[in-house]
Design an enzyme around this catalytic site. Structure first.
Site, PDB file in Angstrom:
ATOM      1  N   TRP A 127      15.751   0.620  11.677  1.00 24.46           N
ATOM      2  CA  TRP A 127      14.314   0.302  11.160  1.00 24.46           C
ATOM      3  C   TRP A 127      14.213  -0.792  10.336  1.00 24.46           C
ATOM      4  O   TRP A 127      14.894  -0.760   9.495  1.00 24.46           O
ATOM      5  CB  TRP A 127      13.900   1.509  10.723  1.00 24.46           C
ATOM      6  CG  TRP A 127      12.410   1.596  10.431  1.00 24.46           C
ATOM      7  CD1 TRP A 127      11.479   1.573  11.142  1.00 24.46           C
ATOM      8  CD2 TRP A 127      11.746   2.093   9.224  1.00 24.46           C
ATOM      9  NE1 TRP A 127      10.136   1.590  10.519  1.00 24.46           N
ATOM     10  CE2 TRP A 127      10.314   2.172   9.243  1.00 24.46           C
ATOM     11  CE3 TRP A 127      12.412   2.660   7.991  1.00 24.46           C
ATOM     12  CZ2 TRP A 127       9.286   2.429   8.156  1.00 24.46           C
ATOM     13  CZ3 TRP A 127      11.652   2.815   6.777  1.00 24.46           C
ATOM     14  CH2 TRP A 127      10.260   2.843   7.048  1.00 24.46           C
ATOM     15  N   ASP A 208      18.499   9.614   7.748  1.00 21.82           N
ATOM     16  CA  ASP A 208      17.026   9.367   7.870  1.00 21.82           C
ATOM     17  C   ASP A 208      16.581  10.255   9.013  1.00 21.82           C
ATOM     18  O   ASP A 208      16.749  10.009  10.099  1.00 21.82           O
ATOM     19  CB  ASP A 208      16.665   7.868   8.058  1.00 21.82           C
ATOM     20  CG  ASP A 208      15.093   7.587   8.253  1.00 21.82           C
ATOM     21  OD1 ASP A 208      14.364   8.523   8.158  1.00 21.82           O
ATOM     22  OD2 ASP A 208      14.972   6.367   8.095  1.00 21.82           O
ATOM     23  N   ALA A 210      13.132  11.208  10.475  1.00 22.43           N
ATOM     24  CA  ALA A 210      11.689  10.992  10.525  1.00 22.43           C
ATOM     25  C   ALA A 210      11.131  11.827  11.733  1.00 22.43           C
ATOM     26  O   ALA A 210       9.949  11.751  11.687  1.00 22.43           O
ATOM     27  CB  ALA A 210      11.594   9.472  10.497  1.00 22.43           C
ATOM     28  N   LYS A 243       5.288  12.536  11.235  1.00 21.30           N
ATOM     29  CA  LYS A 243       5.291  12.584  12.886  1.00 21.30           C
ATOM     30  C   LYS A 243       5.133  14.238  13.034  1.00 21.30           C
ATOM     31  O   LYS A 243       4.192  14.486  13.922  1.00 21.30           O
ATOM     32  CB  LYS A 243       6.196  12.193  13.282  1.00 21.30           C
ATOM     33  CG  LYS A 243       6.915  10.743  12.621  1.00 21.30           C
ATOM     34  CD  LYS A 243       6.045   9.515  12.949  1.00 21.30           C
ATOM     35  CE  LYS A 243       6.382   8.181  12.529  1.00 21.30           C
ATOM     36  NZ  LYS A 243       6.868   7.521  11.467  1.00 21.30           N
TER      37      LYS A 243
HETATM   38  C1  LMR Z   1       7.437   3.070  12.853  1.00 23.67           C
HETATM   39  O1  LMR Z   1       8.718   2.591  12.847  1.00 23.67           O
HETATM   40  O2  LMR Z   1       6.726   2.419  13.473  1.00 23.67           O
HETATM   41  C2  LMR Z   1       7.073   4.025  11.939  1.00 23.67           C
HETATM   42  O3  LMR Z   1       8.098   4.574  11.349  1.00 23.67           O
HETATM   43  C3  LMR Z   1       5.872   3.435  11.119  1.00 23.67           C
HETATM   44  C4  LMR Z   1       6.335   2.323  10.184  1.00 23.67           C
HETATM   45  O4  LMR Z   1       6.169   2.580   9.141  1.00 23.67           O
HETATM   46  O5  LMR Z   1       6.900   1.393  10.391  1.00 23.67           O
END
Ligand code: LMR
Length: 393
Positions: A127, A208, A210, A243
Site C-alpha cells: 500500500w 496490517d 484492514a 471496511k
Molecule cells: C485504499 O488503499 O484504497 C484504501 O486503503 C484507502 C486509502 O486510504 O488509501
C-alpha cells in the site's frame, strides 16, 4: 515560514477521487479508492451500525473524554475478533487509533522508539501509504519480493529468499489478508513458514489487517495473524474497522502490541503516551459502535450476515469478470482474478494501458493497475472486460 514549504507528492490513490469527480462523462467507472459499493453504487451504512447508532443516541449521556488509549471494552472486543481466544489477555497491550492508518502510524512510531536501528521490510508492492509513512518517519525500509507478475500469485520462493536476510530486531510488515494492492495472499502453510523464518531471525511482524471479513471470511482472514500470535513472542497488529464495519469516516482502528506479560504495563503506557503526543484521545464514536455490535449477540450475528453478503458479492464479481475475460480473450490468462481475495486485484497492465482505460473508456484505476472489485457491478463487469481487451492488456 510557510514559504519554505515544498509541494508534497500527491497520494496516488486519493488523487484519483478528484480526477474521477472532474470527469463529465456518463458511464465513467470508479475502481480507484478502496471503498465498498453495492449494486446501485452506494456505500450503505450497515444495518447493525444503524441500530448501534440508534442505541447509542438513546443511551449516551456524555461526550466527555474517554481513555487515552480508548476504552478497554473496545480493546477486548477487537482482540477477540482478531485473535479469537488463543492469546492470553496479559500479553496484549492496545490503543484505539484514528482508523487503520492511525494504527500503522502509531505502530511505526513505536518501532522507531523501541528499536531505532531496525529496518522495516515491506512487500513489493505494498500500500503506497506504508511507504509514505515510513519515509516521513525516516525509518530505513527494505522491500521483499512478493508478487509474481506471470501467474498473478505470490512468488513465495522469492519472498522467503529475501526474508532470509532479515536481522534480529527488524520488523516485517505483512498484510493479514486481502493484500493491497495485488489481491494475492499467503496460504496457511506459507504463513507457518513465514512464522518460522521470523522466529529464527528474531524479527517482529507488523500485521496490517484492514480487510478482515472481505477475503475468505472473518475467521479465515485472521488465521495467519493468529498463527503468528501463537508462535512469536512479539507481534504488532494494526487493524481497521473502516471496511468491515463500513464506518470509513468515523476513523476507527486499533493497534495491538503482543509481548511478554511482564512488560505489558510499560507497553500499554507507551501506547497511551504515543496517542497523547499525537492527538491525545482517539476518536470514540466508531469504537463505541463496534463495541456495541461485537458485544451483542443479535447485532453481531446480523453484522456478520451482512458482511458475508458483501464478501460473497465481491467473489461473484470476481468470477463474473474472470468468466467474461475468458470468453473475450479465449484464454484463461485472467483466471487469477477469481483466485485473488479482497477488494483489490492487480491486473498486470502497463501505466499506458491504465491511462488508455481512463482516457478512452472512463475507467479509473490506480496507475499500477490495481482496481477495486467492489467498485464494479453486474452491468459494469462486461464493460470493464471489453475495455481490458480493447486496450490490449
Ligand atoms: C485504499 O488503499 O484504497 C484504501 O486503503 C484507502 C486509502 O486510504 O488509501
Amino acid at each position: 515560514m510557510l514559504g519554505a514549504l515544498k509541494p508534497q507528492p500527491a497520494d496516488k490513490i486519493l488523487q484519483l477521487i478528484g480526477q474521477f469527480r472532474a470527469d463529465p462523462r456518463d458511464g465513467k467507472i470508479d475502481l480507484g479508492v478502496g471503498v465498498y459499493r453495492d449494486a446501485e453504487g452506494r456505500t450503505p451504512i450497515m444495518r447493525a451500525v444503524h441500530e448501534a447508532e440508534r442505541r447509542l443516541w438513546q443511551s449516551e449521556t456524555t461526550k466527555t473524554y474517554t481513555g487515552l488509549a480508548g476504552e478497554p471494552a473496545f480493546h477486548a472486543a477487537m482482540a477477540g475478533l482478531i485473535l479469537g481466544d488463543g492469546v492470553q489477555a496479559e500479553r496484549i497491550a492496545a490503543a484505539a487509533t484514528p482508523g487503520g492508518t492511525g494504527a500503522i502510524r502509531q505502530a511505526l512510531d513505536l518501532v522507531r522508539l523501541a528499536a531505532p536501528g531496525a529496518e522495516v521490510w515491506v512487500s513489493d508492492p505494498t500500500w503506497p501509504n506504508h511507504l509514505s509513512i515510513l519515509t516521513w518517519l525516516g525509518i530505513p525500509t527494505r522491500a521483499y519480493r512478493y508478487f509474481d507478475h506471470a501467474t498473478g500469485g505470490v512468488d513465495f520462493a522469492a519472498m522467503t529468499e529475501d526474508l532470509a536476510a532479515v536481522r534480529a530486531g527488524d520488523v516485517v510488515l505483512l498484510h493479514g489478508c486481502c493484500h493491497n494492492p495485488t489481491g494475492a495472499n499467503l496460504s496457511l502453510p506459507q504463513w507457518a513458514e513465514v512464522a518460522s523464518l521470523l522466529a529464527e531471525a528474531g524479527a517482529v511482524p507488523l500485521v496490517d489487517l484492514a480487510y478482515q471479513g472481505f477475503g475468505d471470511g472473518l475467521e479465515a482472514d485472521a488465521a495467519g495473524t493468529r498463527l503468528l500470535a501463537a508462535r512469536l513472542p512479539e507481534v504488532l497488529i494494526a487493524a481497521s474497522c473502516s471496511k468491515n464495519f463500513g464506518i470509513y469516516r468515523e476513523r476507527t482502528g486499533i493497534l495491538l502490541a503482543l509481548g511478554d506479560a511482564a512488560r505489558r504495563e510499560v507497553t500499554q503506557g507507551t501506547l497511551a503516551t504515543l496517542n497523547r503526543v499525537s492527538y491525545s484521545f482517539p476518536p470514540d464514536h466508531g469504537a463505541r459502535l463496534v463495541t456495541t455490535i461485537l458485544c451483542d449477540p443479535v447485532l453481531r450475528a446480523d453484522w456478520q450476515d451482512e458482511l458475508e453478503t458483501v464478501r460473497a458479492g465481491m467473489l461473484d464479481l470476481r468470477e463474473a469478470l474472470a468468466h467474461e475475460l475468458r470468453r473475450l480473450a479465449g484464454s484463461d490468462r485472467f483466471g487469477f482474478l477469481a483466485q485473488h481475495r479482497g477488494m483489490f486485484s492487480r491486473l498486470g497492465a502497463t501505466p499506458e494501458q491504465v491511462e488508455a482505460l481512463r482516457r478512452d473508456h472512463g475507467i479509473y484505476m490506480v496507475g499500477d493497475s490495481r482496481f477495486n472489485v467492489a467498485g464494479l457491478n453486474r452491468a459494469t463487469v462486461p464493460v470493464l472486460a471489453r475495455a481490458i481487451i480493447d486496450v490490449g492488456i
